[in-house]
Design a protein around this motif. Sequence first.
Motif, PDB file in Angstrom:
ATOM      1  N   ALA A  58      49.384 -49.894 -10.779  1.00  0.00           N
ATOM      2  CA  ALA A  58      48.261 -50.009 -11.865  1.00  0.00           C
ATOM      3  C   ALA A  58      48.475 -51.758 -11.796  1.00  0.00           C
ATOM      4  CB  ALA A  58      48.746 -49.252 -13.188  1.00  0.00           C
ATOM      5  N   GLU A  59      47.367 -52.333 -11.775  1.00  0.00           N
ATOM      6  CA  GLU A  59      47.304 -53.678 -12.271  1.00  0.00           C
ATOM      7  C   GLU A  59      46.435 -54.049 -13.443  1.00  0.00           C
ATOM      8  OE1 GLU A  59      45.060 -55.331  -9.115  1.00  0.00           O
ATOM      9  OE2 GLU A  59      46.773 -55.849  -7.847  1.00  0.00           O
ATOM     10  N   ILE A  60      46.703 -54.879 -14.237  1.00  0.00           N
ATOM     11  CA  ILE A  60      46.128 -55.407 -15.260  1.00  0.00           C
ATOM     12  C   ILE A  60      45.968 -57.018 -15.131  1.00  0.00           C
ATOM     13  CG2 ILE A  60      45.931 -56.005 -17.633  1.00  0.00           C
ATOM     14  CD1 ILE A  60      47.219 -53.311 -18.133  1.00  0.00           C
ATOM     15  N   ASP A  61      44.559 -57.708 -14.862  1.00  0.00           N
ATOM     16  CA  ASP A  61      44.567 -58.831 -14.736  1.00  0.00           C
ATOM     17  C   ASP A  61      45.440 -59.514 -13.524  1.00  0.00           C
ATOM     18  OD1 ASP A  61      43.021 -59.077 -16.701  1.00  0.00           O
ATOM     19  OD2 ASP A  61      44.481 -59.635 -18.151  1.00  0.00           O
ATOM     20  N   GLY A  62      45.525 -58.351 -12.374  1.00  0.00           N
ATOM     21  CA  GLY A  62      46.184 -58.761 -10.796  1.00  0.00           C
ATOM     22  C   GLY A  62      47.594 -58.867 -11.243  1.00  0.00           C
ATOM     23  N   GLU A  63      48.044 -58.140 -12.281  1.00  0.00           N
ATOM     24  CA  GLU A  63      49.488 -58.154 -12.535  1.00  0.00           C
ATOM     25  C   GLU A  63      50.060 -56.730 -12.252  1.00  0.00           C
ATOM     26  OE1 GLU A  63      53.246 -59.939 -14.985  1.00  0.00           O
ATOM     27  OE2 GLU A  63      51.238 -60.286 -15.597  1.00  0.00           O
ATOM     28  N   VAL A  64      51.021 -56.396 -11.642  1.00  0.00           N
ATOM     29  CA  VAL A  64      51.499 -55.012 -11.537  1.00  0.00           C
ATOM     30  C   VAL A  64      51.955 -54.675 -12.772  1.00  0.00           C
ATOM     31  CG1 VAL A  64      53.411 -53.500 -10.469  1.00  0.00           C
ATOM     32  CG2 VAL A  64      52.006 -55.072  -9.045  1.00  0.00           C
ATOM     33  N   ALA A  65      51.314 -53.653 -13.285  1.00  0.00           N
ATOM     34  CA  ALA A  65      51.866 -53.131 -15.025  1.00  0.00           C
ATOM     35  C   ALA A  65      52.719 -51.848 -14.882  1.00  0.00           C
ATOM     36  CB  ALA A  65      50.449 -53.037 -15.704  1.00  0.00           C
ATOM     37  N   GLY A  66      52.460 -51.417 -13.750  1.00  0.00           N
ATOM     38  CA  GLY A  66      53.171 -49.840 -13.647  1.00  0.00           C
ATOM     39  C   GLY A  66      53.070 -49.296 -12.257  1.00  0.00           C
ATOM     40  N   TYR A  67      53.758 -48.194 -11.697  1.00  0.00           N
ATOM     41  CA  TYR A  67      53.557 -47.553 -10.729  1.00  0.00           C
ATOM     42  C   TYR A  67      53.907 -45.966 -10.842  1.00  0.00           C
ATOM     43  CZ  TYR A  67      58.753 -47.777  -9.798  1.00  0.00           C
ATOM     44  OH  TYR A  67      59.968 -47.454 -10.012  1.00  0.00           O
ATOM     45  N   ALA A  68      53.325 -45.238  -9.779  1.00  0.00           N
ATOM     46  CA  ALA A  68      53.491 -43.784  -9.871  1.00  0.00           C
ATOM     47  C   ALA A  68      53.575 -43.433  -8.515  1.00  0.00           C
ATOM     48  CB  ALA A  68      52.400 -43.154 -10.695  1.00  0.00           C
ATOM     49  N   TYR A  69      54.379 -42.344  -8.308  1.00  0.00           N
ATOM     50  CA  TYR A  69      54.143 -41.747  -6.900  1.00  0.00           C
ATOM     51  C   TYR A  69      54.545 -40.345  -7.068  1.00  0.00           C
ATOM     52  CZ  TYR A  69      59.241 -42.393  -7.049  1.00  0.00           C
ATOM     53  OH  TYR A  69      60.789 -42.475  -7.344  1.00  0.00           O
ATOM     54  N   ALA A  70      54.337 -39.375  -5.932  1.00  0.00           N
ATOM     55  CA  ALA A  70      54.831 -38.017  -6.049  1.00  0.00           C
ATOM     56  C   ALA A  70      55.844 -37.895  -4.806  1.00  0.00           C
ATOM     57  CB  ALA A  70      53.665 -37.186  -5.832  1.00  0.00           C
ATOM     58  N   ASN A  71      56.424 -36.926  -4.968  1.00  0.00           N
ATOM     59  CA  ASN A  71      57.482 -36.677  -4.002  1.00  0.00           C
ATOM     60  C   ASN A  71      57.872 -35.332  -3.782  1.00  0.00           C
ATOM     61  OD1 ASN A  71      59.064 -37.453  -1.893  1.00  0.00           O
ATOM     62  ND2 ASN A  71      60.416 -38.804  -3.125  1.00  0.00           N
ATOM     63  N   THR A  72      58.635 -35.043  -2.806  1.00  0.00           N
ATOM     64  CA  THR A  72      59.287 -33.586  -2.635  1.00  0.00           C
ATOM     65  C   THR A  72      59.899 -32.968  -3.826  1.00  0.00           C
ATOM     66  OG1 THR A  72      59.625 -34.241  -0.297  1.00  0.00           O
ATOM     67  CG2 THR A  72      60.624 -32.204  -1.041  1.00  0.00           C
ATOM     68  N   TYR A  73      59.582 -31.951  -4.244  1.00  0.00           N
ATOM     69  CA  TYR A  73      60.249 -31.279  -5.360  1.00  0.00           C
ATOM     70  C   TYR A  73      61.702 -30.675  -4.754  1.00  0.00           C
ATOM     71  CZ  TYR A  73      61.687 -28.017  -8.842  1.00  0.00           C
ATOM     72  OH  TYR A  73      62.257 -27.475  -9.766  1.00  0.00           O
ATOM     73  N   ARG A  74      61.434 -30.084  -3.877  1.00  0.00           N
ATOM     74  CA  ARG A  74      62.660 -29.572  -3.160  1.00  0.00           C
ATOM     75  C   ARG A  74      62.452 -29.450  -1.626  1.00  0.00           C
ATOM     76  NH1 ARG A  74      64.642 -30.250  -7.615  1.00  0.00           N
ATOM     77  NH2 ARG A  74      65.618 -28.818  -8.667  1.00  0.00           N
ATOM     78  N   THR A  75      63.531 -29.548  -0.850  1.00  0.00           N
ATOM     79  CA  THR A  75      63.320 -29.552   0.534  1.00  0.00           C
ATOM     80  C   THR A  75      62.975 -28.363   1.387  1.00  0.00           C
ATOM     81  OG1 THR A  75      65.614 -29.516   1.013  1.00  0.00           O
ATOM     82  CG2 THR A  75      64.669 -31.684   0.646  1.00  0.00           C
ATOM     83  N   ARG A  76      63.509 -26.938   0.783  1.00  0.00           N
ATOM     84  CA  ARG A  76      63.152 -25.941   1.383  1.00  0.00           C
ATOM     85  C   ARG A  76      61.616 -25.820   1.461  1.00  0.00           C
ATOM     86  NH1 ARG A  76      68.279 -25.628   1.089  1.00  0.00           N
ATOM     87  NH2 ARG A  76      69.487 -24.004   0.850  1.00  0.00           N
ATOM     88  N   VAL A  77      61.131 -25.028   2.776  1.00  0.00           N
ATOM     89  CA  VAL A  77      59.626 -24.888   3.079  1.00  0.00           C
ATOM     90  C   VAL A  77      58.759 -24.105   2.244  1.00  0.00           C
ATOM     91  CG1 VAL A  77      60.181 -23.005   4.466  1.00  0.00           C
ATOM     92  CG2 VAL A  77      58.291 -24.464   4.941  1.00  0.00           C
ATOM     93  N   ALA A  78      59.482 -23.376   1.355  1.00  0.00           N
ATOM     94  CA  ALA A  78      58.703 -22.596   0.555  1.00  0.00           C
ATOM     95  C   ALA A  78      58.045 -23.331  -0.528  1.00  0.00           C
ATOM     96  CB  ALA A  78      59.254 -21.274  -0.316  1.00  0.00           C
ATOM     97  N   TYR A  79      58.661 -24.625  -0.964  1.00  0.00           N
ATOM     98  CA  TYR A  79      58.155 -25.617  -2.089  1.00  0.00           C
ATOM     99  C   TYR A  79      57.302 -26.497  -1.427  1.00  0.00           C
ATOM    100  CZ  TYR A  79      62.523 -24.086  -4.678  1.00  0.00           C
ATOM    101  OH  TYR A  79      63.481 -23.323  -5.232  1.00  0.00           O
ATOM    102  N   GLN A  80      56.771 -26.569  -0.271  1.00  0.00           N
ATOM    103  CA  GLN A  80      55.952 -27.475   0.431  1.00  0.00           C
ATOM    104  C   GLN A  80      54.674 -27.664  -0.502  1.00  0.00           C
ATOM    105  OE1 GLN A  80      54.016 -26.379   4.331  1.00  0.00           O
ATOM    106  NE2 GLN A  80      54.996 -24.404   3.834  1.00  0.00           N
ATOM    107  N   TRP A  81      54.155 -26.870  -1.512  1.00  0.00           N
ATOM    108  CA  TRP A  81      52.930 -27.123  -2.084  1.00  0.00           C
ATOM    109  C   TRP A  81      53.322 -27.687  -3.650  1.00  0.00           C
ATOM    110  CZ3 TRP A  81      54.005 -22.660   0.664  1.00  0.00           C
ATOM    111  CH2 TRP A  81      53.214 -22.557   2.029  1.00  0.00           C
ATOM    112  N   THR A  82      54.654 -28.021  -3.793  1.00  0.00           N
ATOM    113  CA  THR A  82      54.834 -28.518  -5.162  1.00  0.00           C
ATOM    114  C   THR A  82      55.544 -29.658  -4.923  1.00  0.00           C
ATOM    115  OG1 THR A  82      55.583 -26.215  -5.732  1.00  0.00           O
ATOM    116  CG2 THR A  82      56.391 -28.038  -7.029  1.00  0.00           C
ATOM    117  N   VAL A  83      55.168 -30.657  -5.918  1.00  0.00           N
ATOM    118  CA  VAL A  83      55.635 -32.252  -5.861  1.00  0.00           C
ATOM    119  C   VAL A  83      56.144 -32.472  -7.202  1.00  0.00           C
ATOM    120  CG1 VAL A  83      53.751 -33.027  -4.261  1.00  0.00           C
ATOM    121  CG2 VAL A  83      53.368 -33.124  -6.602  1.00  0.00           C
TER     122      VAL A  83
END
Length: 176
Positions: A58-83
Motif C-alpha cells: 500500500a502506498e500513500i503519496d508514493g510512500e510505502v504505508a504497509g504490506y500484505a501477503y498470503a502464504n501457505t497455511y500448512r504444507t500437507r497437500v490437503a491444505y493447498q486451498w487454504t492460505v
Amino acid sequence: MGVRIRDVAAGDMAAITAIYAVEVTDFVNTYEYDVPDQAEMARRMQDIVARGFPYLVAEIDGEVAGYAYANTYRTRVAYQWTVENSVYVDARFQGHGVGTALMQALIDACVARGYRQMVAVIGEPSNAASIKLHERFGFHLVGVFRGLGRKHGRWLDTVQMQRALGPGADDAPTHE
C-alpha cells in the motif's frame, strides 16, 4: 491522501523491512525474536511470490504505508486451498484505511487464484485493531490457543480466525 495498492517490487524491501522490524522488536504480532535484515526479507518475499501467492504494497503519496501477503497455511497437500494472511501497516499510516485496502485486495487476489479459505493468526487477543479488521471482512473466531508462544518475557495467547473465499467448501475445487 489516497491509498494505492500494487504488487510488491524489489525497491520496497527497505520500507517493508523497517515496518516489520518494529513489529519484531516492540510488539507480539510476530513471534520472531530477531529482526531479519533486508536481504532475508527480500528472500522471503521472492519465495512467496515464486510460489504464486499475492504479496501487495500500500502506498500513500508514493510512500510505502504497509504490506500484505498470503502464504501457505500448512504444507500437507490437503491444505493447498487454504492460505494464511499477514497484514502490516506502518504506525504513521494507521487509521488511514491502509489495512482495509490491503485486506480487500489480498482477499480479491486469493479468490482470483482459487483459494477457498483464509486463516488469520493474530498474535494476541488484545490486538483489537487486527481482530476488528478481520471481523469487518467476515472472519470469525475459531479459537484462542493459550500460552502458545513466549516473547518479551511473557506467555502469549494466539487468536485464530477464518473466513471462506469464493465458494469456500460448498463445492469441489477445479483440481485435486
